[in-house]
Motif scaffolding. Structure first.
Motif, PDB file in Angstrom:
ATOM      1  N   GLY A 156      49.500  39.738  37.536  1.00 40.92           N
ATOM      2  CA  GLY A 156      49.866  41.136  37.306  1.00 40.92           C
ATOM      3  C   GLY A 156      51.335  41.344  37.596  1.00 40.92           C
ATOM      4  O   GLY A 156      52.016  40.440  38.080  1.00 40.92           O
ATOM      5  N   THR A 157      51.810  42.538  37.296  1.00 39.88           N
ATOM      6  CA  THR A 157      53.223  42.837  37.556  1.00 39.88           C
ATOM      7  C   THR A 157      53.442  43.009  39.063  1.00 39.88           C
ATOM      8  O   THR A 157      52.479  43.139  39.828  1.00 39.88           O
ATOM      9  N   ARG A 185      49.611  34.079  41.204  1.00 36.64           N
ATOM     10  CA  ARG A 185      50.366  33.780  39.980  1.00 36.64           C
ATOM     11  C   ARG A 185      50.134  32.358  39.488  1.00 36.64           C
ATOM     12  O   ARG A 185      49.951  31.424  40.261  1.00 36.64           O
ATOM     13  N   TYR A 186      50.213  32.235  38.121  1.00 31.55           N
ATOM     14  CA  TYR A 186      49.978  30.939  37.457  1.00 31.55           C
ATOM     15  C   TYR A 186      50.642  31.021  36.088  1.00 31.55           C
ATOM     16  O   TYR A 186      51.551  31.838  35.896  1.00 31.55           O
ATOM     17  N   TYR A 187      50.149  30.269  35.115  1.00 34.73           N
ATOM     18  CA  TYR A 187      50.926  30.186  33.869  1.00 34.73           C
ATOM     19  C   TYR A 187      50.906  31.452  33.015  1.00 34.73           C
ATOM     20  O   TYR A 187      51.704  31.606  32.094  1.00 34.73           O
ATOM     21  N   PHE A 188      50.014  32.392  33.344  1.00 33.58           N
ATOM     22  CA  PHE A 188      50.026  33.678  32.620  1.00 33.58           C
ATOM     23  C   PHE A 188      51.295  34.444  32.989  1.00 33.58           C
ATOM     24  O   PHE A 188      51.859  35.172  32.170  1.00 33.58           O
ATOM     25  N   SER A 189      51.754  34.253  34.239  1.00 29.68           N
ATOM     26  CA  SER A 189      53.024  34.873  34.646  1.00 29.68           C
ATOM     27  C   SER A 189      54.192  34.283  33.863  1.00 29.68           C
ATOM     28  O   SER A 189      55.123  35.003  33.505  1.00 29.68           O
ATOM     29  N   LEU A 209      42.136  37.284  37.714  1.00 28.79           N
ATOM     30  CA  LEU A 209      42.044  38.708  38.023  1.00 28.79           C
ATOM     31  C   LEU A 209      43.382  39.325  37.644  1.00 28.79           C
ATOM     32  O   LEU A 209      44.416  39.005  38.253  1.00 28.79           O
ATOM     33  N   LEU A 210      43.365  40.162  36.615  1.00 28.68           N
ATOM     34  CA  LEU A 210      44.618  40.766  36.149  1.00 28.68           C
ATOM     35  C   LEU A 210      44.754  42.159  36.753  1.00 28.68           C
ATOM     36  O   LEU A 210      44.030  43.092  36.381  1.00 28.68           O
ATOM     37  N   PHE A 211      45.660  42.269  37.707  1.00 22.30           N
ATOM     38  CA  PHE A 211      45.870  43.533  38.427  1.00 22.30           C
ATOM     39  C   PHE A 211      46.692  44.489  37.575  1.00 22.30           C
ATOM     40  O   PHE A 211      47.796  44.156  37.151  1.00 22.30           O
ATOM     41  N   PHE A 257      37.863  34.301  30.530  1.00 28.95           N
ATOM     42  CA  PHE A 257      37.795  34.301  31.996  1.00 28.95           C
ATOM     43  C   PHE A 257      38.743  35.324  32.637  1.00 28.95           C
ATOM     44  O   PHE A 257      38.927  35.333  33.845  1.00 28.95           O
ATOM     45  N   ILE A 258      39.369  36.196  31.850  1.00 25.96           N
ATOM     46  CA  ILE A 258      40.257  37.214  32.431  1.00 25.96           C
ATOM     47  C   ILE A 258      39.460  38.497  32.703  1.00 25.96           C
ATOM     48  O   ILE A 258      38.736  38.987  31.832  1.00 25.96           O
ATOM     49  N   ARG A 259      39.567  39.012  33.944  1.00 30.02           N
ATOM     50  CA  ARG A 259      38.933  40.290  34.305  1.00 30.02           C
ATOM     51  C   ARG A 259      40.032  41.263  34.737  1.00 30.02           C
ATOM     52  O   ARG A 259      40.870  40.912  35.570  1.00 30.02           O
ATOM     53  N   ASN A 260      39.995  42.465  34.205  1.00 24.74           N
ATOM     54  CA  ASN A 260      40.982  43.472  34.597  1.00 24.74           C
ATOM     55  C   ASN A 260      40.578  44.126  35.907  1.00 24.74           C
ATOM     56  O   ASN A 260      39.408  44.468  36.103  1.00 24.74           O
TER      57      ASN A 260
END
Ligand code: TMP
Length: 210
Positions: A15-16, A99-103, A132-134, A176-179
């Motif tokens: 997330g940001t 954080r991981y490669y989505f960042s 977990l996408l915050f 596998f992404i949950r908001n």
């Protein structure tokens, strides 16, 4: 990289800035430890040599091109994967990673690089079991950074830039992404996090002594 044959689980907090990821990662870590799960807490950028270089980059961003910046994040991740993530997954650990490669896709993508190409360049990294996408309004995030932590914004945290980052995060679709709605209280967010993680850890829980 696919991870089905590995006994561990990789849970990523994304997330940001200022959405409370780190606090929630630590809360979940304590919660799972208390239940007897073998937990590893980690983050990217790491505290390794490339991670240190990246922190230097926060202060002098103009000295690096966006391509050099991307290379540093990838090099840091290669070491993280080899030294910690893969061995821990093989040992059956539950990894909680801030954080991981989505960042990389979202932040270096917001600098103008192609997020899809960045995701493909991360093929060497094990695919997480859960991301977990915050999500919270940028006003909340920026307020938490400047008021809460008493910090001024660094280059990664400028508002316009973060708007682009948030847009790219939301556009990445993976099963596998949950908001996570990160606008509520700490307890409320923790409940959402535990709800998502319980589904994933069900088989482990029944296999544990209690
Ligand atoms: P943090 O330690 O506060 O999470 O800060 C890390 C900063 O680095 C954050 O602003 C996001 C940025 N970042 C990238 O730009 N690319 C990446 O691949 C990662 C992992 C982080």
């Amino acid at each position: 990289m696919n991870t089905p044959q590995m006994p561990g689980k990789l849970i990523v907090f994304e997330g940001t800035d200022g959405t409370g990821k780190t606090t929630q990662r630590d809360l979940l870590g304590r919660y799972l430890l208390a239940k007897g799960y073998p937990v590893i807490i980690t983050k990217e950028p790491t505290d390794g040599p490339y991670g240190m270089k990246i922190r230097e980059l926060y202060r002098h961003r103009s000295r690096f091109s966006r391509e050099e910046e991307l290379e540093l994040f990838l090099a840091d991740r290669r070491q993280h994967v080899k030294n910690l993530l893969l061995p821990s997954l093989m040992e059956g650990k539950i990894i909680l990673c801030d954080r991981y490669y989505f960042s990389t896709a979202a932040y270096q993508g917001a600098l103008g690089l192609d997020p899809e190409i960045i995701l493909a360049q991360n093929d060497f990294a094990p695919e997480p079991h859960l991301v977990l996408l915050f999500q919270a309004s940028l006003d909340i995030g920026l307020k938490r950074i400047t008021a809460g932590r008493g910090e001024t914004l660094n280059n990664f945290e400028q508002r316009e830039f973060l708007e682009k980052v948030a847009t790219i995060f939301s556009a990445i679709k993976r099963p596998f992404i949950r908001n996570i709605d990160a606008s509520g209280t700490m307890e409320d967010i923790h409940r959402q996090v535990v709800g998502c993680v319980s589904d994933l850890l069900q088989p482990l829980r029944t296999a544990s002594p209690d």
